[in-house]
Structure formats: structure tokens, C-alpha cells
Design an enzyme around this catalytic site. Structure first.
Site, mmCIF file in Angstrom:
data_model
loop_
_atom_site.group_PDB
_atom_site.id
_atom_site.type_symbol
_atom_site.label_atom_id
_atom_site.label_comp_id
_atom_site.label_asym_id
_atom_site.label_seq_id
_atom_site.Cartn_x
_atom_site.Cartn_y
_atom_site.Cartn_z
ATOM 1 N N GLY A 74 0.850 -1.187 0.000
ATOM 2 C CA GLY A 74 0.000 0.000 0.000
ATOM 3 C C GLY A 74 0.881 1.231 0.000
ATOM 4 O O GLY A 74 1.940 1.261 -0.624
ATOM 5 N N CYS A 75 0.489 2.233 0.736
ATOM 6 C CA CYS A 75 1.237 3.483 0.815
ATOM 7 C C CYS A 75 2.628 3.240 1.389
ATOM 8 O O CYS A 75 2.774 2.633 2.447
ATOM 9 C CB CYS A 75 0.471 4.474 1.687
ATOM 10 S SG CYS A 75 1.368 6.008 1.956
ATOM 11 N N PHE A 76 3.656 3.735 0.712
ATOM 12 C CA PHE A 76 5.011 3.484 1.195
ATOM 13 C C PHE A 76 5.326 4.210 2.491
ATOM 14 O O PHE A 76 6.228 3.817 3.217
ATOM 15 C CB PHE A 76 6.087 3.727 0.140
ATOM 16 C CG PHE A 76 6.049 5.024 -0.638
ATOM 17 C CD1 PHE A 76 5.537 6.200 -0.140
ATOM 18 C CD2 PHE A 76 6.577 5.033 -1.920
ATOM 19 C CE1 PHE A 76 5.542 7.368 -0.881
ATOM 20 C CE2 PHE A 76 6.603 6.201 -2.682
ATOM 21 C CZ PHE A 76 6.073 7.374 -2.161
ATOM 22 N N TRP A 77 4.573 5.252 2.816
ATOM 23 C CA TRP A 77 4.811 5.938 4.088
ATOM 24 C C TRP A 77 4.587 4.987 5.260
ATOM 25 O O TRP A 77 5.322 5.014 6.240
ATOM 26 C CB TRP A 77 3.896 7.140 4.232
ATOM 27 C CG TRP A 77 4.037 8.201 3.199
ATOM 28 C CD1 TRP A 77 5.113 8.463 2.389
ATOM 29 C CD2 TRP A 77 3.047 9.165 2.847
ATOM 30 N NE1 TRP A 77 4.843 9.521 1.568
ATOM 31 C CE2 TRP A 77 3.586 9.983 1.828
ATOM 32 C CE3 TRP A 77 1.766 9.439 3.300
ATOM 33 C CZ2 TRP A 77 2.892 11.038 1.265
ATOM 34 C CZ3 TRP A 77 1.060 10.491 2.740
ATOM 35 C CH2 TRP A 77 1.625 11.281 1.727
#
EC number: 1.8.4.11
Length: 179
Positions: free
Chosen positions: A14-17
Site C-alpha cells: 500500500g502506501c510506502f509511508w
């Protein structure tokens, strides 16, 4: 004498953050870089291009770790249990192929470990795992604003409501692996 066994792992959940924040907490992890992999469009993609969903790239992190401290298998178990590997092209509200669950292996040994881990953790999920296991072709580092995102933006809404709960889950499930 240097007794380190430095290796790389590249995963997208998902979101790399979120994924970056998780692995920055793990013992033996020396560096985590947010970036893009898995696309078919030539050249270094930008965040804006990735968000369009047209490049085929996934948001990923590349993890530099000391295999004498944490194994590749442990990295993948943490990865598979800190995101939802059963949702195709989606994590929470983030939707699109850029948010797919993916393990990009660097060699045949990693490929075997990845397939084993996917099979082993599948019994803990009600729905089938859709995590892609693919050879790493290229890794493109994301723009500077995306590096250390959680550390630099802890009070931002996304960090408070999405990343902080993931870190709480990590601390509960993998306390023995934390720095």
C-alpha cells in the site's frame, strides 16, 4: 572486524509511508528508502505519475538489513502481518495498482522464501492472499519529500489516523523485533 551480512528486501504494502515507518522500527534494519518498482513505463517515474495508476509501478520500500540480526523471512513475516495482503490493489482507502501487495525478490533464494512465507501466513487470513511475488527489475527512489515521511510528519492527519495504528499493531505483534 565487520561481521555484518547486509542484504536488501523490496516490498510494497500500500502506501510506502506506512511500510517505511514499520521497518524503521525493526532491529537489524539499517535503512529504508521509499520508491517505485514493477512498472513498464521507461524512465524514472514521479509520484504524480505513480498516483495516476498508469505506469504500472507500485509504491514500495527498499530495506537494507543485517541478516545476522534479522532474517529475510522475518522481514517478510512482519511485512505480511502489518498490512492486508488479501485486498487486491487496495490498502484501506488507498486504491489502485500502485497500492498492490507485492514482494520483489532480488534472487532465487529470496523467491523461495517469499513463496514459503506467503503460504505459511495464509492460514491466518480468512480471505485468500493476493500478494504478488515478482523479480525486482528496477527500483526508483521516490522524491525527498517521501523519505522519512512519518518521522517528519507525525502530526499530519494521515500519519495520526493510518500510520500510528499500524505502528501500535507492530508493537503488539512483533515486540521482540523492535529496536
Amino acid at each position: 572486524m565487520n561481521n555484518k551480512n547486509i542484504q536488501l528486501a523490496t516490498v510494497g504494502g500500500g502506501c510506502f509511508w506506512c511500510t517505511e515507518a514499520v521497518f524503521q522500527e525493526i532491529k537489524g534494519v539499517e535503512n529504508v528508502v521509499s520508491g517505485y518498482s514493477g512498472g513498464k513505463v521507461p524512465g524514472h517515474p514521479t509520484y504524480r505519475e505513480i498516483c495516476s495508476g498508469l505506469t504500472g509501478h507500485a509504491e514500495v520500500v527498499q530495506i537494507t538489513f543485517d541478516a545476522n540480526i534479522i532474517s529475510y523471512k522475518d522481514i517478510l513475516v512482519i511485512f505480511m502481518t502489518t498490512h492486508d495482503p488479501t485486498t487486491l490493489n487496495r490498502q484501506g482507502a488507498d486504491r489502485g495498482t500502485q497500492y498492490r501487495s507485492v514482494i520483489f525478490y532480488h534472487n532465487e533464494q529470496q523467491k523461495g522464501v517469499a513463496k514459503t512465507v506467503v503460504k505459511e501466513v495464509a492460514v491466518y487470513y480468512e480471505n485468500p492472499i493476493v500478494t504478488e511475488v515478482s523479480a525486482l527489475d528496477m527500483f526508483y527512489e521516490a522524491e525527498a519529500a517521501h523519505q522519512n515521511y512519518y518521522q517528519n510528519n507525525k502530526t499530519q492527519g494521515y500519519c495520526s489516523f493510518v500510520i500510528s495504528p499500524k505502528l501500535a499493531k507492530l508493537k503488539k505483534q512483533h515486540a521482540n523485533k523492535l529496536k
